[in-house]
Scaffold this motif. Structure first.
Motif, PDB file in Angstrom:
ATOM      1  N   HIS A  17       1.022  -1.301  -0.145  1.00 46.75           N
ATOM      2  CA  HIS A  17       0.058  -0.096  -0.055  1.00 46.75           C
ATOM      3  C   HIS A  17       0.716   0.845  -0.163  1.00 46.75           C
ATOM      4  O   HIS A  17       1.254   1.755   0.928  1.00 46.75           O
ATOM      5  CB  HIS A  17      -0.836  -0.107   1.105  1.00 46.75           C
ATOM      6  N   HIS A  20       1.756   4.818  -2.522  1.00 47.35           N
ATOM      7  CA  HIS A  20       1.041   6.112  -3.722  1.00 47.35           C
ATOM      8  C   HIS A  20       2.477   6.546  -4.249  1.00 47.35           C
ATOM      9  O   HIS A  20       3.030   7.499  -3.933  1.00 47.35           O
ATOM     10  CB  HIS A  20      -0.348   7.046  -2.934  1.00 47.35           C
ATOM     11  N   LYS A  80     -10.201  -1.080  -4.815  1.00 48.26           N
ATOM     12  CA  LYS A  80      -9.889  -0.468  -3.052  1.00 48.26           C
ATOM     13  C   LYS A  80     -11.306  -0.093  -3.294  1.00 48.26           C
ATOM     14  O   LYS A  80     -12.340  -0.195  -4.310  1.00 48.26           O
ATOM     15  CB  LYS A  80      -9.481   0.906  -4.359  1.00 48.26           C
ATOM     16  N   ASP A 120       1.760   3.334   3.490  1.00 49.17           N
ATOM     17  CA  ASP A 120       0.895   4.146   3.646  1.00 49.17           C
ATOM     18  C   ASP A 120       1.300   5.182   1.882  1.00 49.17           C
ATOM     19  O   ASP A 120       0.402   6.292   2.931  1.00 49.17           O
ATOM     20  CB  ASP A 120      -0.262   4.457   4.229  1.00 49.17           C
TER      21      ASP A 120
HETATM   22 ZN   LIG Z   1      -3.204   4.778   0.953  1.00 51.83          ZN
END
Ligand SMILES: [Zn+2]
Length: 321
Positions: A21, A23, A136, A261
């Motif tokens: 996870h 981005h 997601k 994340d």
């Molecule tokens: Zn996220």
């Protein structure tokens, strides 16, 4: 079953050490209206630099579960993957009620939303030809920013869409969930009522929850836990995330996957709240697990075999199921 990556497809056995996870590029809905000074070329170079560093640490795959309305940019991700050699898997799917789900989708029903998810998985995202590799799904906002509710009506509708698209395509579901007010059990109830097997679901953002009863309930149902926010000290300290992880591993619960994340590049200006979160979380970076968390696990007696399970075997089984 083949896994869709941003540059084609691969087998589950090809994934290798995986951060589940992260981005590469994200912006909250509307950020593109406030991105006049976004320098795509410069940002591309910065993100490549960060990705190359974590590749040198031995990570070979990154899952980028950016919701479709949060600045998701599959062509940017494909260019990063092409330049760095990092395998990248992107998602279809919407964010939560408080911070996402644009009006258009509020006016569609679960089946209509599922149709789009299936199209993004089987034909590609928009006209890019780049296919989503997972779905997601999300509930609850962000502490200090918005909406720490239960599962709202519109979120339930979107979870049902995710469940139906999962059944139609076979790809797994990755769930965003609150760390301070978690609803992983209720999410599983909805997805199971759609016929989704828990082994196809990862309840993400679980590391900061710190509640063994919650962890046991989810693991005993056969779902996966995402310990995917290492380094976000503002939400929960790493010591709590580590205590939960080491405790679970110590009693034989190892259906857990790792990540931070992180957001390698933000679209649009950041407000004071996010700037403060970044400033107060200096270890919130792609290499933190490799450089700090794995050594802490080893120091606590976690074996190389168990680390291999978290980073390699579990992502493989989650996709292969
Ligand atoms: Zn996220």
């Amino acid at each position: 079953m083949k896994i869709n990556t941003v540059l084609g497809s691969c087998d589950a056995a090809d994934l290798g050490p995986t951060l589940v996870h992260e981005h590469l590029l994200t912006g909250m809905p509307g950020a593109y209206l406030d991105a006049a000074d976004f320098n795509r070329k410069q940002e591309f170079a910065n993100v490549c630099g960060a990705v190359e560093k974590v590749k040198q640490c031995g990570i070979s795959t990154i899952i980028d579960p950016c919701p479709m309305e949060l600045g998701r940019d599959p062509e940017f991700a494909a260019a990063i993957s092409d330049r760095t050699g990092m395998r990248v898997i992107m998602s279809t799917g919407l964010y939560n009620d408080a911070m996402g789900i644009p009006t258009h989708f509020r006016m569609l029903d679960s089946d209509e939303i599922a149709e789009l998810y299936v199209r993004e998985i089987t034909d590609g995202i928009g006209s890019t030809g780049i296919k989503a590799g997972l779905i997601k799904a999300a509930n609850s906002g962000m502490p200090g920013f918005a909406g720490e509710k239960g599962i709202t009506k519109v979120e339930e509708k979107v979870f049902r869409a995710a469940g139906r698209a999962q059944k139609a395509t076979g790809v797994p579901i990755l769930v965003h969930n609150s760390e301070t007010a978690p609803f992983g059990r209720e999410v599983l109830d909805i997805l199971e009522s759609e016929g989704v097997e828990p082994k196809r679901v990862m309840i993400g953002h679980s590391c900061g929850v710190g509640d063994m009863r919650y962890y046991f309930d989810i693991l005993q149902r056969g779902a996966w836990l995402g310990f995917d926010r290492f380094g976000i000290e503002m939400v929960a300290p790493d010591k709590l995330r580590l205590a939960s992880l080491i405790g679970l591993l110590g009693v034989g619960h190892d259906r857990i996957m790792l990540a931070h994340d992180t957001v390698a590049c933000w679209l649009g200006r950041l407000g004071k709240g996010m700037r403060s979160m970044l400033k107060n979380s200096p270890n919130w970076k792609l290499t933190h697990i490799s450089e700090d968390i794995l050594p802490a696990l080893r120091k606590a007696g976690v074996t190389e075999d168990a680390i291999d399970t978290l980073l390699v075997k579990n992502p493989r089984d989650y996709f292969a199921a």
